[in-house]
Structures are given as C-alpha cells and as structure tokens.
Motif scaffolding. Structure first.
Motif, short mmCIF file in Angstrom:
data_model
loop_
_atom_site.label_atom_id
_atom_site.label_comp_id
_atom_site.label_asym_id
_atom_site.label_seq_id
_atom_site.Cartn_x
_atom_site.Cartn_y
_atom_site.Cartn_z
N VAL A 4 23.70 -56.14 -85.24
CA VAL A 4 24.32 -56.16 -83.92
C VAL A 4 23.66 -57.23 -83.05
O VAL A 4 22.43 -57.34 -83.02
CB VAL A 4 24.22 -54.79 -83.24
N SER A 5 24.47 -58.00 -82.31
CA SER A 5 23.96 -59.04 -81.42
C SER A 5 24.73 -59.03 -80.11
O SER A 5 25.93 -58.73 -80.08
CB SER A 5 24.09 -60.43 -82.05
N LEU A 6 24.04 -59.39 -79.04
CA LEU A 6 24.67 -59.65 -77.75
C LEU A 6 24.76 -61.16 -77.58
O LEU A 6 23.74 -61.85 -77.57
CB LEU A 6 23.87 -59.03 -76.61
N VAL A 7 25.98 -61.67 -77.48
CA VAL A 7 26.21 -63.11 -77.34
C VAL A 7 26.52 -63.41 -75.88
O VAL A 7 27.47 -62.87 -75.31
CB VAL A 7 27.38 -63.57 -78.24
N ARG A 8 25.72 -64.27 -75.27
CA ARG A 8 25.93 -64.63 -73.87
C ARG A 8 26.52 -66.02 -73.71
O ARG A 8 27.06 -66.36 -72.66
CB ARG A 8 24.62 -64.52 -73.09
N LYS A 9 26.41 -66.86 -74.77
CA LYS A 9 26.95 -68.22 -74.74
C LYS A 9 27.77 -68.46 -76.01
O LYS A 9 27.39 -68.01 -77.09
CB LYS A 9 25.82 -69.23 -74.64
N SER A 10 28.86 -69.21 -75.89
CA SER A 10 29.77 -69.44 -77.02
C SER A 10 29.05 -70.07 -78.20
O SER A 10 29.36 -69.78 -79.37
CB SER A 10 30.93 -70.33 -76.59
N GLU A 11 28.08 -70.94 -77.94
CA GLU A 11 27.37 -71.61 -79.04
C GLU A 11 26.50 -70.65 -79.86
O GLU A 11 26.03 -71.00 -80.95
CB GLU A 11 26.51 -72.76 -78.51
N ASP A 12 26.30 -69.42 -79.34
CA ASP A 12 25.51 -68.45 -80.09
C ASP A 12 26.35 -67.59 -81.02
O ASP A 12 25.82 -66.75 -81.76
CB ASP A 12 24.76 -67.54 -79.11
N TYR A 13 27.67 -67.79 -81.00
CA TYR A 13 28.55 -66.98 -81.85
C TYR A 13 28.27 -67.18 -83.33
O TYR A 13 28.27 -66.23 -84.12
CB TYR A 13 30.02 -67.32 -81.57
N ALA A 14 28.03 -68.42 -83.76
CA ALA A 14 27.89 -68.71 -85.19
C ALA A 14 26.76 -67.89 -85.82
O ALA A 14 26.94 -67.24 -86.87
CB ALA A 14 27.65 -70.20 -85.40
N ALA A 15 25.60 -67.88 -85.19
CA ALA A 15 24.46 -67.14 -85.73
C ALA A 15 24.73 -65.63 -85.70
O ALA A 15 24.39 -64.91 -86.65
CB ALA A 15 23.20 -67.47 -84.93
N LYS B 246 24.95 -63.13 -89.00
CA LYS B 246 24.11 -61.94 -89.07
C LYS B 246 24.95 -60.70 -89.35
O LYS B 246 24.61 -59.87 -90.20
CB LYS B 246 23.35 -61.79 -87.76
N ALA B 247 26.07 -60.56 -88.66
CA ALA B 247 26.93 -59.39 -88.84
C ALA B 247 27.60 -59.39 -90.20
O ALA B 247 27.71 -58.36 -90.86
CB ALA B 247 27.97 -59.33 -87.72
N PHE B 248 28.07 -60.56 -90.64
CA PHE B 248 28.75 -60.65 -91.94
C PHE B 248 27.81 -60.37 -93.10
O PHE B 248 28.26 -60.04 -94.21
CB PHE B 248 29.40 -62.02 -92.12
N SER B 249 26.51 -60.46 -92.88
CA SER B 249 25.57 -60.14 -93.96
C SER B 249 25.53 -58.64 -94.24
O SER B 249 24.98 -58.20 -95.25
CB SER B 249 24.16 -60.63 -93.59
N HIS B 250 26.15 -57.84 -93.34
CA HIS B 250 26.17 -56.39 -93.51
C HIS B 250 27.56 -55.82 -93.76
O HIS B 250 27.69 -54.65 -94.10
CB HIS B 250 25.58 -55.71 -92.27
N SER B 251 28.60 -56.62 -93.57
CA SER B 251 29.96 -56.11 -93.68
C SER B 251 30.94 -57.26 -93.91
O SER B 251 30.71 -58.38 -93.44
CB SER B 251 30.33 -55.34 -92.41
N GLU B 252 32.02 -56.97 -94.63
CA GLU B 252 33.04 -58.00 -94.87
C GLU B 252 33.91 -58.22 -93.64
O GLU B 252 34.62 -59.23 -93.56
CB GLU B 252 33.91 -57.60 -96.06
N GLU B 253 33.88 -57.29 -92.72
CA GLU B 253 34.64 -57.41 -91.47
C GLU B 253 33.68 -57.24 -90.30
O GLU B 253 32.72 -56.46 -90.37
CB GLU B 253 35.75 -56.37 -91.40
N VAL B 254 33.97 -57.96 -89.22
CA VAL B 254 33.09 -57.95 -88.06
C VAL B 254 33.91 -57.70 -86.80
O VAL B 254 35.03 -58.21 -86.66
CB VAL B 254 32.33 -59.29 -87.93
N ILE B 255 33.37 -56.90 -85.90
CA ILE B 255 34.00 -56.64 -84.61
C ILE B 255 33.35 -57.51 -83.55
O ILE B 255 32.11 -57.60 -83.47
CB ILE B 255 33.87 -55.16 -84.22
N VAL B 256 34.17 -58.15 -82.76
CA VAL B 256 33.71 -58.83 -81.55
C VAL B 256 34.39 -58.12 -80.39
O VAL B 256 35.63 -57.98 -80.38
CB VAL B 256 34.08 -60.33 -81.55
N GLU B 257 33.61 -57.63 -79.44
CA GLU B 257 34.19 -56.89 -78.33
C GLU B 257 33.53 -57.26 -77.02
O GLU B 257 32.36 -57.69 -76.98
CB GLU B 257 34.12 -55.38 -78.57
N ALA B 258 34.27 -57.10 -75.95
CA ALA B 258 33.77 -57.41 -74.62
C ALA B 258 32.54 -56.57 -74.31
O ALA B 258 32.49 -55.37 -74.61
CB ALA B 258 34.86 -57.17 -73.58
N PHE B 259 31.55 -57.19 -73.73
CA PHE B 259 30.31 -56.51 -73.35
C PHE B 259 30.54 -55.68 -72.09
O PHE B 259 31.05 -56.19 -71.08
CB PHE B 259 29.22 -57.55 -73.11
#
Length: 368
Positions: free
Chosen positions: A173-184, A188-201
């Motif tokens: 789980v990560s909190l992304v505050r800047k668009s450039e931080d999405y890739a990392a 990280k999330a895909f290393s634990h699951s084949e599907e990833v949720i991105v949701e509004a903070f």
C-alpha cells in the motif's frame, strides 16, 4: 455429556508468512480456550495443519516440534482421517486465499459445521474491488477508484491510495501525492497482486474498525464498540504493514496494532458511532455475512465514514479484534465462543452434520 470435538484448521496452502500468521492466532486461541475450559472440559481439541505444499499434518499440539514430527498426508488421506475423527465443528484459522475459500468449502463438502463466513463471502472480501462495488450498490460511501492491470495508467489525480486488490495486512500500500510517484507505487502493489486499486485519498479525520455479530435474538445483527487506530495527518496518514505486525528480537511475528498506543476502543457515546454502525450493518447485509464480520472505515474531517475494506474472520484469540470489541461490550471470549458455536450447530447445516448430543452439549458451555 461428551465434550464437543473441535477442529482447529491451521496453516497456509500458499506461504510461510501466512502459516506463521495462522499459528500466531491459533496458538493463543487454543491456549486460552483450554485454560478457560480446564475445570469442566467442554471441548476435545483436534488439530489439522496445512503446509504450503498442501500436505496435511495432525499434530497433538501447535508446538513447532510437534508439527515438524507429525506425518504428512495427501489431501485424499487427510479427508479419510478427518472423517474418522467425528468432528463436531471446526474453527478455520487459515488466512491465505485458499484457506479462506477452498478449505472452508472442503469442510462443507464433508458436512463439518464451522464458525465464520462461507467461502463465497470470504472470496468477495478478499477481492477489494468486488467488495467495494457491492457495498456501494447498497448505499455505503466508498472512495472513487479504478481497477488496473499491468500496462494500465491511473486517471485519478493525486493524492491517491495505490494498493493490491487481493492482499491483506497492508502489503504493497502507498500514498501517492505526486503523479511522478505513481510508477513506483504501482510496481510495489503489482508485486503482491495481478490487479491493483487506485482510489481517491480520503483526508484523515479518524480510521476505525467496526465488528458485527449475528448472535442477537432471531439472528439480529449486533454492532460492537469501534476500535480506533493511531494515525496523524502529517506524519502517519495511512496504516501500513509496520503498523499491524512486527518481528520481535527473535524475529518471530508479533502484533503491533494491539498495543494501547496504536489502537483503542472508542466510547459508545462517541458522536461518530451511529453513522459507522449503520454503514457496517449495510455492509454486513450486502455481503451476505453470517456469524460475524469486520469492516474498516475512514472517517473524513466532516464526520462522514467511507468504506475501506472487509475482514470477515475471527480467530477467538484474546488479541483478535472481534474479541477485544466484544470484551468492551461486556461479552467475554468464552461467551462469544458459546454464541458462535450455538449459532453454528443450530443452523440448518450444523444440524445435518452434528449429532443430537453435540447440539445439546453447546447449551452447557459456561465460562466464568
């Protein structure tokens, strides 16, 4: 009256970590129930331990030496052994996805009643996107989100939460505050699951967990006192794995979120309680839960609760969240177990699988 034969289904079919987590809870559960039951035994305890190679063992205790020295069996042999043990009911203590679904289904096929939710409900709760969609359709507020697979790009603008769709204990789980931080965060999330949720903070007001039981009169759903977690909008805005579990000096897995400075019970006259309880009732009903359930909510600064995820299990260990909440409501671990066993054995499925003496014996379970 003969003691009820209680099967503790422990271990993991997928990983050493989930096997260790299962043991952490199951050992506390077994030790506590045995102690409470010592004066007038109501249970005979049986253990089935599953290892990541999907072999079965039937050790006399949950000590590492007993597990290691127990003979390993195939599934077919294990089924024959279970059939001979005349189990009255089971307590599933497996937290991996197969343990929460396939192994509960096996108990059903063998007509062994068990405490807790059915495989279908466990599978839905383990799929965070599906659980969110179902409770949202029932009218519960959920953060705006999207489900991504590798190669997809998020469209939700930061700040946003990125998390695996099917992993527990805040893995990845990560909190992304800047668009450039999405890739990392996505990697990280895909290393634990084949599907990833991105949701509004959801900005932090509070984060709480609500427990429910279906042990009321005529199956009425009962809301237990909330548990709140220690977070800080500036320094600790979300819960991570390190907030939940830690390694002690011997590198053994241990609880961290149970420490008083990390979580506490919310007074029942708290003004946020009614809205959370109502949302939890809707979640419990929408997901088709039985016996008990747990739901995490983020409460924003205005007091609005937002559904985060569901955790539909209870290990009946003293540090189990549901047990802690029940204790705050004046329900002891022994009484909670009594209610759960009574519900299990007196349900239509339980009556088919257990004999008449076992069904009557549960009425004699009394703890000081």
């Amino acid at each position: 009256m003969a003691p009820l034969r209680m099967l503790h289904l422990v271990g993991s079919a997928t990983s050493d970590f989930y096997a260790e987590l299962s043991l952490l809870y199951a050992r506390e559960c077994l030790a506590t129930i045995t102690h409470l039951d010592s004066d007038s035994p109501r249970f005979t305890h049986l253990i089935a331990y599953v290892t990541p190679d999907r072999r079965w063992r039937f050790p006399p205790s949950l000590r590492e030496t007993d597990i290691a020295s127990a003979r390993a069996y195939s599934l077919s042999d294990a089924v024959r052994i279970l059939a001979l043990q005349q189990v009255d009911f089971a307590l599933p203590q497996m937290f991996c996805l197969p343990g929460m679904t396939e192994y509960r289904a096996l108990l059903q096929l063998m007509q062994i009643p068990y405490l807790g939710n059915l495989p279908a409900q466990m599978a839905i709760a383990a799929d965070k996107a599906k659980a969110k969609a179902i409770v949202a359709a029932a009218g519960v507020k959920v953060p705006k989100g999207e489900l991504l697979r590798r190669g997809d790009s998020p469209t939700i603008l930061p700040p946003a939460i990125v998390k695996p769709n099917s992993a527990d204990n805040s893995f990845g789980v990560s909190l992304v505050r800047k668009s450039e931080d999405y890739a990392a965060a996505l990697e990280k999330a895909f290393s634990h699951s084949e599907e990833v949720i991105v949701e509004a903070f959801i900005e932090l007001g509070r984060e709480v967990r609500c427990g429910m039981t279906s042990f009321g009169k005529d199956g009425e759903t009962i809301c237990l006192p909330l548990q709140e977690y220690s977070l800080d909008a500036s320094t600790q805005p979300i819960r991570t794995f390190d907030n939940k579990l830690v390694r002690d000096e011997k590198h053994n897995l241990d609880f961290k979120s149970k420490e008083p400075n990390h979580s506490w019970i919310v007074p029942t006259d708290d003004p946020d309680m009614p809205l959370v309880w109502e949302a939890a009732r809707q979640c419990h009903q929408a997901l088709g839960c039985r016996h008990y359930s747990l739901f995490d909510f983020r409460i924003d600064p205005s007091g609005q609760p937002w559904f985060i995820e569901a955790g539909l299990y209870c290990s009946f260990a003293p540090k189990s969240v549901l047990v802690t909440m029940a204790a705050a409501a004046g329900i002891s671990l022994g009484d909670l177990l009594h209610q759960a066993v009574e519900k299990c054995l007196n349900s239509p499925a339980g009556k088919v699988a257990s004999d008449a003496n076992a069904s009557k014996a549960v009425d004699q379970i009394v703890y000081a």
